[in-house]
Design an enzyme around this catalytic site. Sequence first.
Site, mmCIF file in Angstrom:
data_model
loop_
_atom_site.group_PDB
_atom_site.id
_atom_site.type_symbol
_atom_site.label_atom_id
_atom_site.label_comp_id
_atom_site.label_asym_id
_atom_site.label_seq_id
_atom_site.Cartn_x
_atom_site.Cartn_y
_atom_site.Cartn_z
ATOM 1 C CG PHE A 130 -2.014 1.033 1.106
ATOM 2 C CD1 PHE A 130 -3.074 0.842 0.245
ATOM 3 C CD2 PHE A 130 -1.957 2.210 1.830
ATOM 4 C CE1 PHE A 130 -4.076 1.796 0.115
ATOM 5 C CE2 PHE A 130 -2.950 3.168 1.707
ATOM 6 C CZ PHE A 130 -4.014 2.958 0.846
ATOM 7 C CG ASP A 202 -0.581 -2.140 6.995
ATOM 8 O OD1 ASP A 202 -1.661 -2.383 7.569
ATOM 9 O OD2 ASP A 202 -0.425 -1.143 6.262
ATOM 10 C CE1 TYR A 227 -9.731 2.926 6.250
ATOM 11 C CE2 TYR A 227 -8.810 4.087 8.140
ATOM 12 C CZ TYR A 227 -8.704 3.635 6.837
ATOM 13 O OH TYR A 227 -7.567 3.912 6.118
ATOM 14 C CE LYS A 228 -8.467 -0.686 4.109
ATOM 15 N NZ LYS A 228 -7.824 0.483 4.748
ATOM 16 N NE ARG A 376 -10.053 -2.733 -3.008
ATOM 17 C CZ ARG A 376 -9.559 -2.096 -1.943
ATOM 18 N NH1 ARG A 376 -8.425 -2.476 -1.411
ATOM 19 N NH2 ARG A 376 -10.196 -1.057 -1.436
#
Length: 415
Positions: A130, A202, A227-228, A376
Site C-alpha cells: 500500500f 500491516d 475502519y475496514k 475489487r
Amino acid sequence: MTSLDRNSCIALDQADPLADLRQQFSLPEGVIYLDGNSLGAMPKASAARAQQVIAQEWGTDLIKSWNKAGWFDLPSRLGNLLAPLIGARADEVVVTDSTSINLFKAIAAALHLQAEQTQRKVIVTERSNFPTDIYMAEGLTRWLDKGYRLHLVESPEELISAINAETALVMLTHVNYRTGYLHDMAAITAHAHQQGALALWDLAHSAGAVPVDLHTAKADFAVGCTYKYLNGGPGSPAFIWVPQTHQASFNHPLTGWWGHATPFAMQPSFNATAGIRRALCGTQPIVSLAMVECGLQVFAQTSMSAIRTKSLALTDLFIALVESRCQAHPLQLVTPRAHAQRGSQASFTHPHAYAVIQALIERGVIGDYREPAIMRFGFTPLYTRFIDVWDAVEGLRDVLDNKAYSLNAERNAVT
C-alpha cells in the site's frame, strides 16, 4: 458451486451460523455492499454511542469525562478488546492515530533498535505494498543518516532472497490491498529473524477478516486500521501492537505528552511511560475513538475461525460464479485461488474496469476500483450474504453483456 441457483444461495444463508449478526449493521435497502475492505458498514450501536459521547459525555459532563467517562484510558481499553483478534496479549495494543502515523512510529523504533546493535540500514518491502507504507518508509530513510535505503521487491517470490544480512526491517502488508494475496506471516518472520532482521506487519486488510496470531508468528511490530473489517467508522483511529518483549526499548520521535510517564506533571523534558502507552502521542479524537468499540463488540459474539470459514465460502462462490456466468468477457482473476494465500476479497481485471465499477455502483452493487484496471470486491462475513454474491454477479453479468457502462465515466477523487 457453479451449479447453484439463487434459491440455493438463500438456503446457504438460512444455514449460516453468522446470519443473525447482519441485523446489527445499518445497511441501506437495495444495496449490495462489497466494499467493507475499504470502509466497513455502520454498526447500529454506533449512532447511539456517538450521541452519548456528544450529548452526555461532552455536552453535559464536559471536561469531567476525561476521568468520569474513562476517556483517558480509552486507547488502552479498546486495544485490549481488539487484541484477541490479532493474537496479541493484554496491554500490547493501543487504538490511536492513523495507520500512517503508527507505521512511522514502528519503523522508527525498529531502525533505532537495530542501530543500537547492528549497522543494518535496509528496509525491504513490496513495490505493490500500500503506497502510504512505502511513503512513510521512504520519508524516514531520507531524514535519517546517509546510508538508509528502501528495497522494493517485485513479487512475493522474491522476498526470501531479498531479505539478507543488510536488512534491518522487513515491512509487509499481510494481505495485499489490490490482489488479496495473503503472506505466510510465520514463515517470512522466521526467515527475517534468521537473517537478523525485524518484522513489521500491516494488518489493515487482515484484522477482522482473517485469523492472525502475532505471537505464534513471533512478529516484532504490527499496525492496522479499524475502519475496514473492524467497522469503526470513516477515518476511525488505527492501532499499533508492540509485544511486551519490545516495549521497554520502543522509542520513536513522536514523543507527545500522552506517551509521557506523568503527562500532567507538565515537565519540560520527555520521560516515556512504561508499557504500550508509550506508543501514544497526542490528545485522542474521542468521538471517533469511542465508536470503534461498537464494531469490536460484534466480534465478541463469534470467532475468527467462523469468520474465516464463511469468508472463504463467499469468495469461492463469487470467483466460481464470475468465471462461469461472465466467461464471455475479458475478466482475469488476480486474487489467489489457494485458501492459504487469499484474504477476504476477490479482484478481477477488465479493460474498462473503472467504467464497469461505476455502472455497478449506480445499480447498488458497491465494490471499488484500484489501478491498474482492477475491480475489487470485499467480503465482510459479519454482514455479507450468499444471496448478495449471487445478485452481485448477476449485476456484473448484465452490465457486461449489455455494455451498460460509460467509457467516459468521470473519475472521482476517491475510486
